[in-house]
Write a protein that holds these residues in place. Sequence first.
Motif, short mmCIF file in Angstrom:
data_model
loop_
_atom_site.label_atom_id
_atom_site.label_comp_id
_atom_site.label_asym_id
_atom_site.label_seq_id
_atom_site.Cartn_x
_atom_site.Cartn_y
_atom_site.Cartn_z
N SER A 101 0.84 -1.19 0.00
CA SER A 101 0.00 0.00 0.00
C SER A 101 0.87 1.24 0.00
N GLY A 102 0.22 2.39 -0.14
CA GLY A 102 0.93 3.65 -0.04
C GLY A 102 0.98 4.18 1.37
N ALA A 103 0.12 3.64 2.25
CA ALA A 103 0.08 4.09 3.64
C ALA A 103 -0.49 2.98 4.51
N VAL A 104 -0.01 2.90 5.74
CA VAL A 104 -0.51 1.93 6.71
C VAL A 104 -0.94 2.67 7.96
N VAL A 105 -2.17 2.44 8.39
CA VAL A 105 -2.70 3.03 9.62
C VAL A 105 -2.71 1.95 10.70
N ILE A 106 -2.03 2.20 11.81
CA ILE A 106 -2.02 1.25 12.92
C ILE A 106 -3.09 1.67 13.93
N ALA A 107 -4.14 0.87 14.04
CA ALA A 107 -5.25 1.16 14.96
C ALA A 107 -5.54 -0.09 15.78
N THR A 108 -4.48 -0.62 16.40
CA THR A 108 -4.55 -1.94 17.04
C THR A 108 -4.89 -1.88 18.53
N GLY A 109 -5.09 -0.69 19.06
CA GLY A 109 -5.46 -0.61 20.48
C GLY A 109 -4.28 -0.74 21.41
N GLY A 110 -4.57 -1.12 22.65
CA GLY A 110 -3.58 -1.06 23.72
C GLY A 110 -2.84 -2.35 23.99
N LEU A 111 -2.23 -2.39 25.17
CA LEU A 111 -1.39 -3.52 25.56
C LEU A 111 -1.65 -3.96 26.98
N GLY A 112 -2.91 -3.89 27.39
CA GLY A 112 -3.27 -4.22 28.77
C GLY A 112 -2.91 -5.63 29.18
N GLN A 113 -2.79 -6.54 28.23
CA GLN A 113 -2.50 -7.93 28.57
C GLN A 113 -1.05 -8.17 28.99
N ILE A 114 -0.23 -7.12 29.01
CA ILE A 114 1.11 -7.31 29.57
C ILE A 114 1.04 -7.49 31.09
N PHE A 115 -0.10 -7.16 31.69
CA PHE A 115 -0.30 -7.34 33.11
C PHE A 115 -0.95 -8.69 33.40
N GLN A 116 -0.56 -9.27 34.52
CA GLN A 116 -1.15 -10.56 34.90
C GLN A 116 -2.64 -10.40 35.19
N LYS A 117 -3.02 -9.29 35.82
CA LYS A 117 -4.41 -9.00 36.11
C LYS A 117 -4.81 -7.73 35.37
N THR A 118 -5.84 -7.80 34.57
CA THR A 118 -6.28 -6.64 33.80
C THR A 118 -7.75 -6.76 33.46
N THR A 119 -8.42 -5.63 33.34
CA THR A 119 -9.80 -5.63 32.86
C THR A 119 -9.87 -5.47 31.35
N ASN A 120 -8.71 -5.34 30.69
CA ASN A 120 -8.68 -5.25 29.23
C ASN A 120 -9.00 -6.61 28.61
N PRO A 121 -9.69 -6.63 27.46
CA PRO A 121 -9.99 -7.92 26.82
C PRO A 121 -8.73 -8.63 26.33
N ALA A 122 -8.86 -9.89 26.03
CA ALA A 122 -7.72 -10.74 25.71
C ALA A 122 -6.97 -10.30 24.46
N ILE A 123 -7.59 -9.52 23.59
CA ILE A 123 -6.95 -9.14 22.33
C ILE A 123 -5.98 -7.96 22.48
N THR A 124 -5.93 -7.32 23.65
CA THR A 124 -5.09 -6.14 23.81
C THR A 124 -3.66 -6.56 24.16
N THR A 125 -2.96 -7.06 23.15
CA THR A 125 -1.62 -7.62 23.37
C THR A 125 -0.50 -6.73 22.83
N GLY A 126 -0.83 -5.58 22.29
CA GLY A 126 0.18 -4.58 21.98
C GLY A 126 1.05 -4.80 20.77
N GLU A 127 0.70 -5.72 19.88
CA GLU A 127 1.60 -5.97 18.75
C GLU A 127 1.69 -4.79 17.79
N GLY A 128 0.63 -3.98 17.71
CA GLY A 128 0.70 -2.81 16.86
C GLY A 128 1.73 -1.81 17.35
N ILE A 129 1.79 -1.65 18.66
CA ILE A 129 2.80 -0.76 19.25
C ILE A 129 4.19 -1.31 18.99
#
Length: 244
Positions: free
Chosen positions: A191-219
């Motif tokens: 592509s000519g441009a890539v938009v990263i809109a992957t959300g956060g990285l809350g799953q780096i914590f053992q306990k979190t209220t973030n859903p399981a998909i927030t694993t931070g790979e976009g960051i």
Amino acid sequence: MPNSFPEKIPPLADTAPVIIIGSGLAGLYTALLISQTHTVILVTKDALAESTTRYAQGGIAAALGANDSPRSHYEDTIMAGAGLCHSEAVATLVHEGPAKVRHLISLGVPFDQAGGQISLTKEAAHSHRRILHAAGDATGREIANTLLELVRKSPRIRIYEKHFAVALTTREQHCAGLITLAQNQLHLFLSGAVVIATGGLGQIFQKTTNPAITTGEGIALAYQSGVALQDLEFIQFHPTALAY
């Protein structure tokens, strides 16, 4: 590419002017806007409907009331931020927010109403009634469902589900595409441009209220490609949780 993985260029899967990674509110809304003039490839690592957005409760704040103003919203936000807010970002939020919320309304988001008018509530540190809700506390889910329907109907948005982003490709120091992993195979998107809109990285914590998909790979992808990261310590958790 900035990293050594993968060693061989995978087969070309698709090409479009813009690639968007992520199917939460940011990714869906951006795809809809860009698709007005360009073809968009929308890549998501799970099902299209799975995102942090759909789990977001509460509401959206915007100065829509007759006696409200962006200036008042700005002052409330700066005070509630206890000195941690970036004033330019807050100014952008409060001045552009009303138009963006009106656009969501025009797209069909079913915000709660009272007497035929959008219902505005007063919550938290806000000095005016400026919080919009949808289906009570299911605001995120209702916004996501509305945008998902529009994205699926758009002839200019090509959707790739279950594609895990593993590397960005670069050409002359510009991002030129994406490599994904799907069904144990690597795929190349250009592509000519890539938009990263992957959300956060809350799953780096053992306990979190973030859903399981927030694993931070976009960051991580952004960092590996030389993008400057800022304020990573600010990770939102739901303010009410039960540890048992």
